[in-house]
Design a protein around this motif. Structure first.
Motif, PDB file in Angstrom:
ATOM      1  N   GLN A 298      18.225  15.790  28.189  1.00 44.96           N
ATOM      2  CA  GLN A 298      17.243  14.895  27.589  1.00 44.96           C
ATOM      3  C   GLN A 298      17.881  14.049  26.495  1.00 44.96           C
ATOM      4  OE1 GLN A 298      14.178  17.555  26.325  1.00 44.96           O
ATOM      5  NE2 GLN A 298      13.168  17.589  28.308  1.00 44.96           N
ATOM      6  N   ALA A 299      18.723  14.643  25.692  1.00 45.90           N
ATOM      7  CA  ALA A 299      19.361  13.922  24.590  1.00 45.90           C
ATOM      8  C   ALA A 299      20.354  12.887  25.090  1.00 45.90           C
ATOM      9  CB  ALA A 299      20.063  14.907  23.663  1.00 45.90           C
ATOM     10  N   LYS A 300      20.923  13.138  26.245  1.00 47.76           N
ATOM     11  CA  LYS A 300      21.933  12.239  26.800  1.00 47.76           C
ATOM     12  C   LYS A 300      21.391  10.823  26.995  1.00 47.76           C
ATOM     13  CE  LYS A 300      23.398  13.740  30.720  1.00 47.76           C
ATOM     14  NZ  LYS A 300      24.045  14.238  31.941  1.00 47.76           N
ATOM     15  N   TYR A 301      20.117  10.710  27.327  1.00 52.83           N
ATOM     16  CA  TYR A 301      19.526   9.404  27.602  1.00 52.83           C
ATOM     17  C   TYR A 301      18.585   8.930  26.492  1.00 52.83           C
ATOM     18  CZ  TYR A 301      21.455  10.433  32.144  1.00 52.83           C
ATOM     19  OH  TYR A 301      22.314  10.749  33.147  1.00 52.83           O
ATOM     20  N   SER A 302      18.536   9.651  25.409  1.00 52.56           N
ATOM     21  CA  SER A 302      17.601   9.334  24.330  1.00 52.56           C
ATOM     22  C   SER A 302      17.842   7.939  23.747  1.00 52.56           C
ATOM     23  CB  SER A 302      17.695  10.393  23.235  1.00 52.56           C
ATOM     24  OG  SER A 302      16.870  10.072  22.166  1.00 52.56           O
ATOM     25  N   TYR A 303      19.082   7.614  23.421  1.00 56.61           N
ATOM     26  CA  TYR A 303      19.386   6.311  22.822  1.00 56.61           C
ATOM     27  C   TYR A 303      19.040   5.177  23.784  1.00 56.61           C
ATOM     28  CZ  TYR A 303      21.880   2.392  20.791  1.00 56.61           C
ATOM     29  OH  TYR A 303      22.191   1.163  20.287  1.00 56.61           O
ATOM     30  N   SER A 304      19.416   5.331  25.051  1.00 62.30           N
ATOM     31  CA  SER A 304      19.123   4.287  26.041  1.00 62.30           C
ATOM     32  C   SER A 304      17.625   4.072  26.172  1.00 62.30           C
ATOM     33  CB  SER A 304      19.704   4.671  27.404  1.00 62.30           C
ATOM     34  OG  SER A 304      21.097   4.709  27.343  1.00 62.30           O
ATOM     35  N   ARG A 305      16.875   5.164  26.206  1.00 60.44           N
ATOM     36  CA  ARG A 305      15.420   5.048  26.309  1.00 60.44           C
ATOM     37  C   ARG A 305      14.842   4.309  25.105  1.00 60.44           C
ATOM     38  NH1 ARG A 305      12.436  10.187  28.826  1.00 60.44           N
ATOM     39  NH2 ARG A 305      13.558  10.302  30.793  1.00 60.44           N
ATOM     40  N   LYS A 306      15.354   4.608  23.918  1.00 57.81           N
ATOM     41  CA  LYS A 306      14.830   3.969  22.709  1.00 57.81           C
ATOM     42  C   LYS A 306      15.146   2.483  22.689  1.00 57.81           C
ATOM     43  CE  LYS A 306      14.634   8.081  19.938  1.00 57.81           C
ATOM     44  NZ  LYS A 306      15.095   8.844  18.826  1.00 57.81           N
ATOM     45  N   VAL A 307      16.363   2.119  23.089  1.00 57.46           N
ATOM     46  CA  VAL A 307      16.745   0.695  23.122  1.00 57.46           C
ATOM     47  C   VAL A 307      15.850  -0.062  24.097  1.00 57.46           C
ATOM     48  CG1 VAL A 307      18.571  -0.913  23.853  1.00 57.46           C
ATOM     49  CG2 VAL A 307      19.133   1.046  22.407  1.00 57.46           C
ATOM     50  N   ILE A 308      15.648   0.498  25.259  1.00 57.23           N
ATOM     51  CA  ILE A 308      14.825  -0.173  26.275  1.00 57.23           C
ATOM     52  C   ILE A 308      13.367  -0.237  25.816  1.00 57.23           C
ATOM     53  CG2 ILE A 308      13.962  -0.014  28.636  1.00 57.23           C
ATOM     54  CD1 ILE A 308      16.687   1.369  29.315  1.00 57.23           C
ATOM     55  N   SER A 309      12.855   0.884  25.335  1.00 55.78           N
ATOM     56  CA  SER A 309      11.451   0.923  24.902  1.00 55.78           C
ATOM     57  C   SER A 309      11.185  -0.069  23.784  1.00 55.78           C
ATOM     58  CB  SER A 309      11.076   2.333  24.444  1.00 55.78           C
ATOM     59  OG  SER A 309      11.145   3.226  25.515  1.00 55.78           O
ATOM     60  N   TYR A 310      12.096  -0.136  22.828  1.00 52.95           N
ATOM     61  CA  TYR A 310      11.923  -1.080  21.721  1.00 52.95           C
ATOM     62  C   TYR A 310      11.940  -2.523  22.224  1.00 52.95           C
ATOM     63  CZ  TYR A 310      12.591  -3.549  17.339  1.00 52.95           C
ATOM     64  OH  TYR A 310      12.447  -4.412  16.288  1.00 52.95           O
ATOM     65  N   GLY A 311      12.874  -2.811  23.110  1.00 57.93           N
ATOM     66  CA  GLY A 311      12.993  -4.173  23.623  1.00 57.93           C
ATOM     67  C   GLY A 311      11.826  -4.600  24.489  1.00 57.93           C
ATOM     68  N   LEU A 312      11.162  -3.639  25.097  1.00 55.76           N
ATOM     69  CA  LEU A 312      10.036  -3.960  25.982  1.00 55.76           C
ATOM     70  C   LEU A 312       8.684  -3.618  25.360  1.00 55.76           C
ATOM     71  CD1 LEU A 312      11.468  -2.640  29.385  1.00 55.76           C
ATOM     72  CD2 LEU A 312      11.381  -5.004  28.564  1.00 55.76           C
ATOM     73  N   SER A 313       8.667  -3.352  24.069  1.00 61.14           N
ATOM     74  CA  SER A 313       7.439  -2.876  23.422  1.00 61.14           C
ATOM     75  C   SER A 313       6.277  -3.858  23.526  1.00 61.14           C
ATOM     76  CB  SER A 313       7.706  -2.532  21.961  1.00 61.14           C
ATOM     77  OG  SER A 313       8.136  -3.669  21.248  1.00 61.14           O
ATOM     78  N   ASP A 314       6.547  -5.142  23.595  1.00 60.06           N
ATOM     79  CA  ASP A 314       5.458  -6.116  23.688  1.00 60.06           C
ATOM     80  C   ASP A 314       5.308  -6.709  25.089  1.00 60.06           C
ATOM     81  OD1 ASP A 314       7.840  -7.480  23.505  1.00 60.06           O
ATOM     82  OD2 ASP A 314       6.999  -9.150  22.370  1.00 60.06           O
TER      83      ASP A 314
END
Length: 109
Positions: free
Chosen positions: A39-55
């Protein structure tokens, strides 16, 4: 079986039981650690994508935003998507309502 053999097997089992319990508990702990690491392995990638697509509220907006990232060579976002495509397709699929993450991966490659 003779009485001596039964007695030997019973004593062997009784002596081995605590060790088997320790091995079982160790395997459970290692298994849960493995899941946490995964789960931690993909945590940063998920956060970058989620932040960029938040709107981005629709599938079209998500695809348009990712296409913009690719066209403008936004390395962190595109690399995060590529990382997800390589090992976290469940998350990538969740970005679109039709769960077609393969389309997102094609844009980011």
């Amino acid at each position: 079986m003779t009485g001596k053999v039964k007695s030997f097997l019973k004593m062997t089992w009784l002596n081995a039981a605590p060790w088997l319990l320790i091995v079982f508990i160790s395997m459970q702990v290692l298994s849960s650690l493995d899941k946490s690491v995964d789960q931690a392995k993909y945590s940063y990638s998920r956060k970058v994508i989620s932040y960029g697509l938040s709107d981005a509220n629709t599938d079209a907006e998500v695809v348009e935003r990712i296409q913009t990232w690719q066209n403008d060579k936004w390395g962190a976002q595109i690399s995060a998507i590529q990382t997800g495509c390589d090992g976290d397709m469940e998350f990538i699929n969740s970005l679109l309502s039709n769960r077609n993450g393969a389309m997102i991966c094609r844009i980011a490659k």
